[in-house]
Design an enzyme around this catalytic site. Sequence first.
Site, mmCIF file in Angstrom:
data_model
loop_
_atom_site.group_PDB
_atom_site.id
_atom_site.type_symbol
_atom_site.label_atom_id
_atom_site.label_comp_id
_atom_site.label_asym_id
_atom_site.label_seq_id
_atom_site.Cartn_x
_atom_site.Cartn_y
_atom_site.Cartn_z
ATOM 1 N N ARG A 73 -7.008 -0.110 6.672
ATOM 2 C CA ARG A 73 -7.936 -1.088 7.234
ATOM 3 C C ARG A 73 -7.824 -1.169 8.753
ATOM 4 N NH1 ARG A 73 -11.609 -1.552 3.784
ATOM 5 N NH2 ARG A 73 -10.723 -1.748 1.754
ATOM 6 N N GLU A 74 -6.620 -1.087 9.252
ATOM 7 C CA GLU A 74 -6.407 -1.247 10.687
ATOM 8 C C GLU A 74 -6.954 -0.079 11.503
ATOM 9 O OE1 GLU A 74 -5.388 -3.822 12.450
ATOM 10 O OE2 GLU A 74 -5.024 -5.051 10.680
#
Length: 182
Positions: A73-74
Amino acid sequence: MAACLAVVFAAAFASGASAQVFEVIGGGLQPVVESGSAPLPSVGRTQGFGDAIRTAAARYRLAPELLDSVARRESGYRTEAVSPAGAVGVMQLMPDTARRLGVDPHDPVASIFGGAAYLRSLLDRFNGRIDLALAAYNAGPEAVQRHGGVPPYRETRSYVAANLDWLAQRSLIVPSTLHHGD
């Protein structure tokens, strides 16, 4: 120069904010990950970091799937990802956080270990609540404290939901409606 730079751009909208990761190649922007709702990189994309994920997860008593989900996600495992706020690397650590943890956020393995240490500290701070730790990883622990839970930011709520969905798909979170021993 063949180097690529992944940059996270935050686009604010009247109804909320979302973050988009782009890869800058030869002057062009190619979207690669939208925080919270984008397709995740294939499992093959993580193979180079699988050992680091498993080792860091074991060291900091985390499920490797949780750490993997956060990295996906990051940054989508893009080592050169940089956010407009200044977060850097695979785990998108802020420079002050990376310094406090004693890691170089530009080093992907160090970033993974730093992200794992930070995530463990957030889980400890929020009594093991994965939703609050994820919200704090995204919006900062002060925002979680100030709002008494997951902040009402569209990006943060989407981020938490997407990570929890990813974990649920891997059977790591049991819905609260299931009771063992009944």
